[in-house]
Design an enzyme around this catalytic site. Structure first.
Site, PDB file in Angstrom:
ATOM      1  N   HIS A   1      -5.555  -3.905  -1.055  1.00  0.00           N
ATOM      2  CA  HIS A   1      -5.387  -2.838  -2.051  1.00  0.00           C
ATOM      3  C   HIS A   1      -5.421  -3.367  -3.483  1.00  0.00           C
ATOM      4  O   HIS A   1      -5.151  -2.617  -4.421  1.00  0.00           O
ATOM      5  CB  HIS A   1      -4.087  -2.076  -1.788  1.00  0.00           C
ATOM      6  CG  HIS A   1      -4.103  -1.302  -0.509  1.00  0.00           C
ATOM      7  ND1 HIS A   1      -4.538   0.000  -0.423  1.00  0.00           N
ATOM      8  CD2 HIS A   1      -3.767  -1.665   0.756  1.00  0.00           C
ATOM      9  CE1 HIS A   1      -4.457   0.420   0.822  1.00  0.00           C
ATOM     10  NE2 HIS A   1      -3.992  -0.572   1.562  1.00  0.00           N
TER      11      HIS A   1
ATOM     12  N   SER B   1       0.785  -1.227   0.000  1.00  0.00           N
ATOM     13  CA  SER B   1       0.000   0.000   0.000  1.00  0.00           C
ATOM     14  C   SER B   1       0.821   1.283   0.000  1.00  0.00           C
ATOM     15  O   SER B   1       0.315   2.330  -0.400  1.00  0.00           O
ATOM     16  CB  SER B   1      -0.944   0.015   1.200  1.00  0.00           C
ATOM     17  OG  SER B   1      -0.217  -0.010   2.416  1.00  0.00           O
TER      18      SER B   1
ATOM     19  N   LYS C   1     -12.103  -0.266   0.962  1.00  0.00           N
ATOM     20  CA  LYS C   1     -11.270   0.523   0.044  1.00  0.00           C
ATOM     21  C   LYS C   1     -11.977   0.635  -1.305  1.00  0.00           C
ATOM     22  O   LYS C   1     -12.893   1.428  -1.451  1.00  0.00           O
ATOM     23  CB  LYS C   1      -9.875  -0.077  -0.024  1.00  0.00           C
ATOM     24  CG  LYS C   1      -9.163   0.017   1.339  1.00  0.00           C
ATOM     25  CD  LYS C   1      -7.782  -0.540   1.312  1.00  0.00           C
ATOM     26  CE  LYS C   1      -7.049  -0.282   2.615  1.00  0.00           C
ATOM     27  NZ  LYS C   1      -7.667  -0.908   3.808  1.00  0.00           N
TER      28      LYS C   1
END
Length: 395
Positions: free
Chosen positions: A213, A185, A243
């Site tokens: 991610h 990340s 996310k």
């Protein structure tokens, strides 16, 4: 307050501030979109993990509202008592379909997902091979398991093979796991999953990929495991729903027997109230969108590549990112904090990332162009970067 505590807090807070490691928390006025307001100031937002803009999507909001009207605002209990709604079951079936696995289990957050899953399978007689730059939740999950933790040099497959061989041939361990982020990340690089799988097969390692991610970003949105075509070779596909998915929660996808075990032995699942129904319904709607179209993911990559090229053209060091995550590496912690402050003053919100999130001396501004940004927004941000870069770095 106890004198010992007062002294500890005063001394260590001052130390963090003196070293440029103290993180000030900003409060956003309103939604977390491509443009935000803080204290009434308009800012181009390059710090959000809302990669696809789904956190403010009208269809997700409507799905959440309908669920609240039907189910209420809370699940009412832990999953194993009577907190499992039909929505939770639908979500887990949807995640398994999305990730290409037999089954899935959902958790309240990505962080406690790693705390839960690792410690439910690994114990004091086991060994975990963990990438040096793995997320804090992986590190804490490994510690909680009480397994022997062996860190291998970041994405160094020779070092991983060496340590896997040593662990396997030692005869000390019942099970050995290799665990890695799918997308790292803070640097934006991808794990070398094909090589990891090859080493895992050679030494009979359990494979665990944290794709927090990657889901919604890589593999046409299906994640990094899908990107490499390794759905049948990874034992644990872990990810978040907060996310790219835009809501909240975490999950593990894998074989049916693994998911059954996690449902009876992973402690956050057993002892935390289930995710509220509104969030579950919104998550289902988000995954449906990703399964129906890759348009948002394609726009994310288009914007990420555009911004990346812009920063490179201006002379900034963006490291070795292979994804839309775009670090602007400054180095010195105090200078990094100052750089972020100047960006803020000029109209760009991009947080300074310093130790302990990244190693000392590698402070950076982490930029996250999203699918919701327009080219005009990104051009405005690049112009501000150019101005601040000339002022502070001479680029």
């Amino acid at each position: 307050m106890a004198k010992a505590l007062d002294s500890f807090l005063e001394e260590n807070l001052k130390l963090l501030k003196d070293q440029g490691l103290y993180n000030e928390i900003d409060v956003i006025d309103g939604a977390n979109g491509p443009v935000i307001e803080i204290s009434g100031k308009r800012l181009i937002n390059l710090s959000s993990n809302n990669y696809l803009g789904l956190a403010t999507n009208p269809l997700l909001k409507e799905a959440a509202k309908r669920a609240v009207d039907q189910y209420g605002v809370g699940a009412g209990a832990v999953r194993t008592i009577n907190g499992t709604l039909d929505l939770h079951q639908q979500l887990e079936e949807k995640i398994a379909e999305f990730k290409g696995t037999e089954a899935a289990i959902s958790y309240q957050s990505g962080f406690n997902c790693n705390m839960a899953a690792i410690s439910a399978v690994m114990g004091k007689d086991d060994c975990i091979l963990s990438d040096q730059l793995n997320h804090a939740s992986i590190i804490d999950g490994c510690r909680l398991s009480k397994a022997k933790i062996v860190a291998y040099t970041h994405s160094d497959m020779d070092d991983l093979r060496k340590k896997a061989k040593e662990a396997a041939e030692s005869g000390h361990y019942r099970k050995i796991m290799v665990i890695t982020d799918g997308v790292f990340s803070m640097d934006g690089d991808l794990a070398k999953l094909p090589d990891i799988v090859e080493i895992a097969k050679e030494f009979d390692l359990i494979t665990y990929v944290d794709d927090a991610h990657g889901s919604g970003v890589t593999g046409n949105g299906r994640g990094t495991v899908k990107h490499f075509g390794l759905e049948k070779d990874i034992d644990f596909q872990m990810g978040t729903l907060s996310k790219a998915i835009g809501v909240v929660g975490g999950y593990v996808a894998g074989k049916k027997a693994l998911i059954e075990w996690l449902k009876v032995r992973s402690r956050p699942f057993l002892f935390s109230t289930a995710v509220p129904p509104g969030d579950v319904a919104a998550t289902i709607a988000a995954i449906d969108m990703l399964m129906q179209s890759s348009e948002r993911t394609e726009k994310l990559w288009e914007n990420g590549n555009y911004f990346k090229e812009g920063l490179k053209r201006l002379g900034f060091n963006i490291g070795n990112s292979e994804t839309p995550i775009t670090p602007c590496i400054i180095g010195d912690e105090k200078l990094t904090q100052r750089f972020a402050k100047r960006l803020l003053e000029e109209g760009v919100y991009a947080k300074a990332i310093v130790y302990p999130t990244v190693p000392k001396g590698t402070g950076r501004i982490r930029n996250m162009p999203t699918a919701s940004h327009t080219k005009e927004m990104l051009d405005e941000a690049l112009a501000i970067y150019e101005k601040v870069g000339r002022e502070l770095l001479g680029v």
